[in-house]
Scaffold this motif. Structure first.
Motif, PDB file in Angstrom:
ATOM      1  N   ILE A  90       6.307  63.762  15.894  1.00 57.64           N
ATOM      2  CA  ILE A  90       6.735  63.604  17.287  1.00 57.64           C
ATOM      3  C   ILE A  90       8.016  62.779  17.373  1.00 57.64           C
ATOM      4  O   ILE A  90       9.034  63.257  17.843  1.00 57.64           O
ATOM      5  CB  ILE A  90       5.622  62.983  18.155  1.00 57.64           C
ATOM      6  CG1 ILE A  90       4.419  63.928  18.204  1.00 57.64           C
ATOM      7  CG2 ILE A  90       6.146  62.710  19.560  1.00 57.64           C
ATOM      8  CD1 ILE A  90       3.221  63.375  18.932  1.00 57.64           C
ATOM      9  N   ILE A  91       7.973  61.540  16.902  1.00 54.27           N
ATOM     10  CA  ILE A  91       9.134  60.663  17.085  1.00 54.27           C
ATOM     11  C   ILE A  91      10.322  61.116  16.228  1.00 54.27           C
ATOM     12  O   ILE A  91      11.411  61.341  16.746  1.00 54.27           O
ATOM     13  CB  ILE A  91       8.775  59.194  16.805  1.00 54.27           C
ATOM     14  CG1 ILE A  91       7.771  58.708  17.861  1.00 54.27           C
ATOM     15  CG2 ILE A  91      10.032  58.325  16.823  1.00 54.27           C
ATOM     16  CD1 ILE A  91       7.272  57.309  17.665  1.00 54.27           C
ATOM     17  N   PHE A  92      10.124  61.259  14.921  1.00 55.57           N
ATOM     18  CA  PHE A  92      11.252  61.659  14.073  1.00 55.57           C
ATOM     19  C   PHE A  92      11.680  63.085  14.357  1.00 55.57           C
ATOM     20  O   PHE A  92      12.871  63.393  14.313  1.00 55.57           O
ATOM     21  CB  PHE A  92      10.921  61.467  12.590  1.00 55.57           C
ATOM     22  CG  PHE A  92      11.117  60.062  12.128  1.00 55.57           C
ATOM     23  CD1 PHE A  92      12.378  59.580  11.818  1.00 55.57           C
ATOM     24  CD2 PHE A  92      10.048  59.199  12.022  1.00 55.57           C
ATOM     25  CE1 PHE A  92      12.568  58.275  11.406  1.00 55.57           C
ATOM     26  CE2 PHE A  92      10.211  57.891  11.606  1.00 55.57           C
ATOM     27  CZ  PHE A  92      11.485  57.427  11.297  1.00 55.57           C
ATOM     28  N   ASN A  93      10.743  63.954  14.644  1.00 57.73           N
ATOM     29  CA  ASN A  93      11.088  65.338  14.944  1.00 57.73           C
ATOM     30  C   ASN A  93      11.912  65.435  16.224  1.00 57.73           C
ATOM     31  O   ASN A  93      12.820  66.242  16.322  1.00 57.73           O
ATOM     32  CB  ASN A  93       9.819  66.186  15.049  1.00 57.73           C
ATOM     33  CG  ASN A  93      10.112  67.659  15.082  1.00 57.73           C
ATOM     34  OD1 ASN A  93      11.028  68.141  14.441  1.00 57.73           O
ATOM     35  ND2 ASN A  93       9.339  68.398  15.842  1.00 57.73           N
ATOM     36  N   ARG A  94      11.615  64.589  17.186  1.00 57.89           N
ATOM     37  CA  ARG A  94      12.310  64.640  18.472  1.00 57.89           C
ATOM     38  C   ARG A  94      13.618  63.848  18.454  1.00 57.89           C
ATOM     39  O   ARG A  94      14.622  64.296  18.980  1.00 57.89           O
ATOM     40  CB  ARG A  94      11.385  64.086  19.558  1.00 57.89           C
ATOM     41  CG  ARG A  94      11.964  64.149  20.930  1.00 57.89           C
ATOM     42  CD  ARG A  94      10.973  63.713  21.953  1.00 57.89           C
ATOM     43  NE  ARG A  94      11.530  63.808  23.273  1.00 57.89           N
ATOM     44  CZ  ARG A  94      10.893  63.484  24.358  1.00 57.89           C
ATOM     45  NH1 ARG A  94       9.655  63.048  24.284  1.00 57.89           N
ATOM     46  NH2 ARG A  94      11.453  63.585  25.525  1.00 57.89           N
ATOM     47  N   ASN A  95      13.587  62.643  17.865  1.00 53.42           N
ATOM     48  CA  ASN A  95      14.739  61.757  17.930  1.00 53.42           C
ATOM     49  C   ASN A  95      15.574  61.718  16.657  1.00 53.42           C
ATOM     50  O   ASN A  95      16.720  61.279  16.696  1.00 53.42           O
ATOM     51  CB  ASN A  95      14.287  60.319  18.235  1.00 53.42           C
ATOM     52  CG  ASN A  95      13.596  60.214  19.574  1.00 53.42           C
ATOM     53  OD1 ASN A  95      13.793  61.035  20.447  1.00 53.42           O
ATOM     54  ND2 ASN A  95      12.778  59.204  19.728  1.00 53.42           N
ATOM     55  N   GLY A  96      14.979  62.055  15.529  1.00 55.00           N
ATOM     56  CA  GLY A  96      15.687  61.955  14.266  1.00 55.00           C
ATOM     57  C   GLY A  96      15.808  60.533  13.753  1.00 55.00           C
ATOM     58  O   GLY A  96      16.406  60.283  12.710  1.00 55.00           O
ATOM     59  N   LYS A  97      15.241  59.595  14.487  1.00 54.03           N
ATOM     60  CA  LYS A  97      15.269  58.185  14.088  1.00 54.03           C
ATOM     61  C   LYS A  97      14.185  57.431  14.839  1.00 54.03           C
ATOM     62  O   LYS A  97      13.592  57.947  15.785  1.00 54.03           O
ATOM     63  CB  LYS A  97      16.629  57.552  14.355  1.00 54.03           C
ATOM     64  CG  LYS A  97      17.005  57.528  15.834  1.00 54.03           C
ATOM     65  CD  LYS A  97      18.375  56.934  16.043  1.00 54.03           C
ATOM     66  CE  LYS A  97      18.726  56.951  17.524  1.00 54.03           C
ATOM     67  NZ  LYS A  97      20.021  56.350  17.780  1.00 54.03           N
ATOM     68  N   LYS A 111      14.609  47.115  13.407  1.00 52.76           N
ATOM     69  CA  LYS A 111      15.171  47.915  12.322  1.00 52.76           C
ATOM     70  C   LYS A 111      15.158  49.380  12.719  1.00 52.76           C
ATOM     71  O   LYS A 111      14.160  49.885  13.213  1.00 52.76           O
ATOM     72  CB  LYS A 111      14.370  47.704  11.033  1.00 52.76           C
ATOM     73  CG  LYS A 111      14.952  48.443   9.847  1.00 52.76           C
ATOM     74  CD  LYS A 111      14.279  48.065   8.549  1.00 52.76           C
ATOM     75  CE  LYS A 111      14.898  48.830   7.392  1.00 52.76           C
ATOM     76  NZ  LYS A 111      14.265  48.489   6.112  1.00 52.76           N
ATOM     77  N   GLU A 112      16.273  50.023  12.496  1.00 55.87           N
ATOM     78  CA  GLU A 112      16.371  51.448  12.803  1.00 55.87           C
ATOM     79  C   GLU A 112      16.151  52.250  11.527  1.00 55.87           C
ATOM     80  O   GLU A 112      16.804  52.018  10.512  1.00 55.87           O
ATOM     81  CB  GLU A 112      17.740  51.779  13.391  1.00 55.87           C
ATOM     82  CG  GLU A 112      17.865  53.234  13.798  1.00 55.87           C
ATOM     83  CD  GLU A 112      19.167  53.537  14.493  1.00 55.87           C
ATOM     84  OE1 GLU A 112      19.136  53.730  15.711  1.00 55.87           O
ATOM     85  OE2 GLU A 112      20.216  53.570  13.810  1.00 55.87           O
ATOM     86  N   TYR A 113      15.226  53.197  11.600  1.00 54.29           N
ATOM     87  CA  TYR A 113      14.936  54.086  10.478  1.00 54.29           C
ATOM     88  C   TYR A 113      15.529  55.455  10.798  1.00 54.29           C
ATOM     89  O   TYR A 113      15.246  56.021  11.847  1.00 54.29           O
ATOM     90  CB  TYR A 113      13.439  54.214  10.246  1.00 54.29           C
ATOM     91  CG  TYR A 113      12.804  52.939   9.745  1.00 54.29           C
ATOM     92  CD1 TYR A 113      12.845  52.617   8.390  1.00 54.29           C
ATOM     93  CD2 TYR A 113      12.190  52.054  10.620  1.00 54.29           C
ATOM     94  CE1 TYR A 113      12.275  51.436   7.924  1.00 54.29           C
ATOM     95  CE2 TYR A 113      11.621  50.880  10.162  1.00 54.29           C
ATOM     96  CZ  TYR A 113      11.669  50.574   8.813  1.00 54.29           C
ATOM     97  OH  TYR A 113      11.110  49.414   8.353  1.00 54.29           O
ATOM     98  N   LEU A 114      16.323  55.950   9.882  1.00 54.96           N
ATOM     99  CA  LEU A 114      16.946  57.253  10.070  1.00 54.96           C
ATOM    100  C   LEU A 114      16.165  58.371   9.387  1.00 54.96           C
ATOM    101  O   LEU A 114      16.495  59.538   9.550  1.00 54.96           O
ATOM    102  CB  LEU A 114      18.392  57.233   9.564  1.00 54.96           C
ATOM    103  CG  LEU A 114      19.292  56.212  10.279  1.00 54.96           C
ATOM    104  CD1 LEU A 114      20.680  56.207   9.664  1.00 54.96           C
ATOM    105  CD2 LEU A 114      19.357  56.491  11.774  1.00 54.96           C
ATOM    106  N   SER A 115      15.127  57.990   8.634  1.00 50.34           N
ATOM    107  CA  SER A 115      14.277  59.004   8.015  1.00 50.34           C
ATOM    108  C   SER A 115      12.828  58.519   8.025  1.00 50.34           C
ATOM    109  O   SER A 115      12.561  57.318   7.928  1.00 50.34           O
ATOM    110  CB  SER A 115      14.711  59.299   6.577  1.00 50.34           C
ATOM    111  OG  SER A 115      14.329  58.262   5.707  1.00 50.34           O
TER     112      SER A 115
END
Length: 146
Positions: A90-97, A111-115
């Motif tokens: 949901i989160i990574f699929n929608r926002n990419g981060k 902290k921002e995660y890009l993957s």
């Protein structure tokens, strides 16, 4: 993919039935997505029969918050962890981060995660606490309003 067999049956029906082919010019398009885990321990997928194991479109924000708060999320474990499953799909699929608070309360930083893989690695290492991971759903406003 529970619905795949039904979708394929519909496509095959149109191939074999001339009357149906005349009525319906195009075959159904199949858009599949990963099934989300149930929110309770050991649930491979959500269950309609157990309202606390799934988030429904008609759930209001307080019901979603309660379900996420009570969801199974063992510290440092990635297998059969529904909260990580939601983060990934949901989160990574929608926002990419994803941005999350990490570290002890006194020394916490954002902290921002890009993957997803980087975030999962910090979760396994104990840098991210399950409670902090659950809170992210409320800040991201991903879940809560139908």
């Amino acid at each position: 993919m529970d619905q795949r067999k039904v979708n394929m049956l519909a496509r095959e029906y149109l191939d074999k039935n001339k009357a149906a082919r005349k009525k319906y010019r195009f075959k159904p398009i199949i858009l599949s997505h990963p099934m989300l885990m149930g929110l309770k321990q050991g649930q491979v997928k959500m269950s309609k029969s157990d309202p606390n194991s799934a988030i429904f479109m008609e759930d209001d924000a307080s019901a979603v918050k309660k379900k996420i708060r009570q969801a199974y999320c063992p510290p440092g474990e990635t297998k059969e962890n529904p909260i990580l499953d939601y983060c990934k799909h949901i989160i990574f699929n929608r926002n990419g981060k994803m941005t999350i608070k990490v570290g002890a309360k006194e020394e916490s930083t954002m902290k921002e995660y890009l993957s997803y893989e980087d975030m999962e690695q910090d979760y396994v290492a104990g840098t991210i606490h399950p409670g902090d991971l659950k809170v992210i759903f409320h800040y991201q406003k991903i879940i809560g309003k139908p």
